[in-house]
Design a protein around this motif. Structure first.
Motif, PDB file in Angstrom:
ATOM      1  N   LYS A  73     -14.753 -23.590 -12.840  1.00 36.29           N
ATOM      2  CA  LYS A  73     -14.164 -22.629 -11.904  1.00 36.29           C
ATOM      3  C   LYS A  73     -12.664 -22.836 -11.765  1.00 36.29           C
ATOM      4  N   LEU A  74     -11.931 -21.724 -11.745  1.00 34.33           N
ATOM      5  CA  LEU A  74     -10.532 -21.716 -11.323  1.00 34.33           C
ATOM      6  C   LEU A  74     -10.474 -21.141  -9.918  1.00 34.33           C
ATOM      7  N   LEU A  75      -9.777 -21.840  -9.020  1.00 39.67           N
ATOM      8  CA  LEU A  75      -9.625 -21.372  -7.641  1.00 39.67           C
ATOM      9  C   LEU A  75      -8.146 -21.159  -7.355  1.00 39.67           C
ATOM     10  N   VAL A  76      -7.774 -19.899  -7.106  1.00 40.96           N
ATOM     11  CA  VAL A  76      -6.384 -19.538  -6.820  1.00 40.96           C
ATOM     12  C   VAL A  76      -6.306 -19.094  -5.366  1.00 40.96           C
ATOM     13  N   LEU A  77      -5.730 -19.925  -4.520  1.00 38.43           N
ATOM     14  CA  LEU A  77      -5.523 -19.594  -3.112  1.00 38.43           C
ATOM     15  C   LEU A  77      -4.061 -19.189  -2.962  1.00 38.43           C
ATOM     16  N   GLU A  78      -3.841 -17.953  -2.496  1.00 36.59           N
ATOM     17  CA  GLU A  78      -2.455 -17.466  -2.480  1.00 36.59           C
ATOM     18  C   GLU A  78      -2.292 -16.383  -1.422  1.00 36.59           C
ATOM     19  N   TYR A 132      13.049 -16.584   1.339  1.00 35.60           N
ATOM     20  CA  TYR A 132      12.501 -16.480  -0.020  1.00 35.60           C
ATOM     21  C   TYR A 132      10.975 -16.441   0.015  1.00 35.60           C
ATOM     22  N   LEU A 133      10.352 -17.278   0.860  1.00 43.20           N
ATOM     23  CA  LEU A 133       8.895 -17.289   0.964  1.00 43.20           C
ATOM     24  C   LEU A 133       8.368 -15.898   1.298  1.00 43.20           C
ATOM     25  N   ALA A 134       8.957 -15.264   2.313  1.00 41.70           N
ATOM     26  CA  ALA A 134       8.513 -13.929   2.715  1.00 41.70           C
ATOM     27  C   ALA A 134       8.699 -12.920   1.584  1.00 41.70           C
ATOM     28  N   GLU A 135       9.826 -13.010   0.886  1.00 45.07           N
ATOM     29  CA  GLU A 135      10.092 -12.079  -0.212  1.00 45.07           C
ATOM     30  C   GLU A 135       9.148 -12.322  -1.384  1.00 45.07           C
ATOM     31  N   SER A 136       8.904 -13.588  -1.700  1.00 49.32           N
ATOM     32  CA  SER A 136       8.053 -13.907  -2.852  1.00 49.32           C
ATOM     33  C   SER A 136       6.623 -13.427  -2.638  1.00 49.32           C
ATOM     34  N   ILE A 137       6.174 -13.422  -1.396  1.00 46.30           N
ATOM     35  CA  ILE A 137       4.833 -12.919  -1.089  1.00 46.30           C
ATOM     36  C   ILE A 137       4.754 -11.428  -1.415  1.00 46.30           C
ATOM     37  N   ARG A 138       5.824 -10.687  -1.081  1.00 47.93           N
ATOM     38  CA  ARG A 138       5.818  -9.231  -1.338  1.00 47.93           C
ATOM     39  C   ARG A 138       5.861  -8.929  -2.830  1.00 47.93           C
ATOM     40  N   MET A 139       6.419  -9.845  -3.628  1.00 47.80           N
ATOM     41  CA  MET A 139       6.540  -9.612  -5.064  1.00 47.80           C
ATOM     42  C   MET A 139       5.315 -10.089  -5.847  1.00 47.80           C
ATOM     43  N   HIS A 140       4.420 -10.810  -5.171  1.00 45.72           N
ATOM     44  CA  HIS A 140       3.238 -11.348  -5.848  1.00 45.72           C
ATOM     45  C   HIS A 140       2.211 -10.237  -6.076  1.00 45.72           C
ATOM     46  N   PRO A 141       1.459 -10.276  -7.185  1.00 53.99           N
ATOM     47  CA  PRO A 141       0.442  -9.253  -7.438  1.00 53.99           C
ATOM     48  C   PRO A 141      -0.581  -9.168  -6.306  1.00 53.99           C
ATOM     49  N   ASP A 142      -1.036  -7.945  -6.016  1.00 51.44           N
ATOM     50  CA  ASP A 142      -2.064  -7.778  -4.988  1.00 51.44           C
ATOM     51  C   ASP A 142      -3.413  -8.268  -5.515  1.00 51.44           C
ATOM     52  N   GLN A 143      -4.427  -8.177  -4.670  1.00 51.28           N
ATOM     53  CA  GLN A 143      -5.731  -8.775  -4.989  1.00 51.28           C
ATOM     54  C   GLN A 143      -6.316  -8.245  -6.297  1.00 51.28           C
ATOM     55  N   GLU A 144      -6.321  -6.936  -6.466  1.00 50.77           N
ATOM     56  CA  GLU A 144      -6.948  -6.369  -7.660  1.00 50.77           C
ATOM     57  C   GLU A 144      -6.117  -6.649  -8.910  1.00 50.77           C
ATOM     58  N   THR A 145      -4.802  -6.587  -8.787  1.00 50.05           N
ATOM     59  CA  THR A 145      -3.941  -6.873  -9.944  1.00 50.05           C
ATOM     60  C   THR A 145      -4.143  -8.304 -10.424  1.00 50.05           C
ATOM     61  N   LEU A 173      -9.090 -13.451   3.147  1.00 51.33           N
ATOM     62  CA  LEU A 173      -9.115 -14.303   4.325  1.00 51.33           C
ATOM     63  C   LEU A 173      -8.050 -13.831   5.313  1.00 51.33           C
ATOM     64  N   THR A 174      -8.394 -13.839   6.588  1.00 50.28           N
ATOM     65  CA  THR A 174      -7.465 -13.458   7.656  1.00 50.28           C
ATOM     66  C   THR A 174      -6.821 -12.096   7.365  1.00 50.28           C
ATOM     67  N   GLY A 175      -7.680 -11.106   7.119  1.00 57.12           N
ATOM     68  CA  GLY A 175      -7.196  -9.742   6.919  1.00 57.12           C
ATOM     69  C   GLY A 175      -6.367  -9.540   5.681  1.00 57.12           C
ATOM     70  N   GLY A 176      -6.546 -10.410   4.682  1.00 50.82           N
ATOM     71  CA  GLY A 176      -5.792 -10.267   3.438  1.00 50.82           C
ATOM     72  C   GLY A 176      -4.451 -10.978   3.447  1.00 50.82           C
ATOM     73  N   VAL A 177      -4.118 -11.668   4.546  1.00 50.87           N
ATOM     74  CA  VAL A 177      -2.897 -12.484   4.544  1.00 50.87           C
ATOM     75  C   VAL A 177      -2.954 -13.449   3.368  1.00 50.87           C
ATOM     76  N   VAL A 178      -4.159 -13.962   3.125  1.00 49.25           N
ATOM     77  CA  VAL A 178      -4.411 -14.874   2.007  1.00 49.25           C
ATOM     78  C   VAL A 178      -5.650 -14.376   1.275  1.00 49.25           C
ATOM     79  N   ALA A 179      -5.693 -14.590  -0.028  1.00 48.98           N
ATOM     80  CA  ALA A 179      -6.903 -14.300  -0.804  1.00 48.98           C
ATOM     81  C   ALA A 179      -7.231 -15.494  -1.680  1.00 48.98           C
ATOM     82  N   LEU A 180      -8.511 -15.757  -1.804  1.00 46.88           N
ATOM     83  CA  LEU A 180      -8.991 -16.779  -2.741  1.00 46.88           C
ATOM     84  C   LEU A 180      -9.633 -16.059  -3.911  1.00 46.88           C
TER      85      LEU A 180
END
Length: 243
Positions: A158-163, A199-212, A230-237
């Motif tokens: 398993k690969l687990l990507v928490l982001e 930068y943290l806030a900006e990098s989150i907006r530039m990260h691929p969404d869940q389906e991508t 998790l937490t309304g999509g703030v984070v996804a595993l």
């Protein structure tokens, strides 16, 4: 000259890794305190959930990428026990030092090494579990890193990507206000570094969404990928299984 994003800025691809390194060099000593403050302690629950879903067994081998201050590595070490092995890795030496100190304070000694997720120094099919928590979005070539994670996993692993991910629509305005108005100020007051948390806030907006990201993992070779919001999509595993 190839370009990539560093937050909302476009930069030369060759510059991104050093810029990201600068961010984490700056915040390493206050990283855990800031995580608790900015997530109201929720990051601990997100990581605990990741460990539960990983379901690592005694004797298994685990690779923790972008392992930073060692939260997941320590938890995995307890799961796999004395017959297993956990590699604690990060591209940033300052973060790795913080993690190694924390692990030693907990009485745990793990192989700890600086390495680039896009060029992992491990043989094919070396691990039963690979994890990366809050690190993928900082990588320049995410597709290369995902392919490397797939390569180093054993079949059935398993690969687990928490982001951080895309929040649910009703939360967007409040989340944007918190991210761009509150978070940088917290960084300024606590970590003495406003720009790194902007930068943290900006990098989150530039990260691929869940389906991508799910499709990127499929393209990297994972036969099955589950997404846990998790937490309304703030984070996804994202959980990928190597067939």
């Amino acid at each position: 000259m190839a370009q990539t994003h560093f937050g909302f800025q476009n930069v030369d691809e060759r510059e991104k890794a050093s810029r990201v390194r600068g961010v984490f060099d700056s915040v390493a000593s206050r990283y855990d305190v800031m995580n608790d403050l900015m997530s109201a302690g929720l990051h601990r629950l997100w990581k605990r959930y990741t460990i539960t879903v990983a379901d690592a067994k005694p004797g298994q081998h685990v690779l923790d990428i972008a392992g930073g201050t060692g939260d997941l590595a320590l938890a995995f070490a307890r799961e796999v026990g004395p017959t297993g092995r956990v590699f604690h890795t990060d591209i940033n030496e300052a973060m790795l030092r913080e993690g190694r100190t924390r692990l030693l304070d907990a009485g745990v000694v793990l192989p700890t090494l600086v390495c680039d997720a896009e060029k992992l120094p491990f043989a094919d099919e070396s691990f039963d579990r690979v994890s990366v928590a809050f690190g993928l979005r900082n990588m320049t070539h995410k597709e290369l890193a995902l392919a490397e994670m797939h390569r180093t996993l054993r079949p059935g692993g398993k690969l687990l990507v928490l982001e951080f991910s895309r929040v649910a629509k009703p939360l967007e305005k409040a989340y944007d206000w918190y991210s761009f108005q509150v978070l940088p100020k917290l960084g300024k007051w606590v970590a003495k570094d406003e720009e790194s948390y902007r930068y943290l806030a900006e990098s989150i907006r530039m990260h691929p969404d869940q389906e991508t990201l799910r499709q990127m993992m499929k393209s990297a070779g994972f036969g099955h990928v589950d997404v846990h919001n998790l937490t309304g999509g703030v984070v996804a595993l994202h959980v990928g299984i190597k067939c």
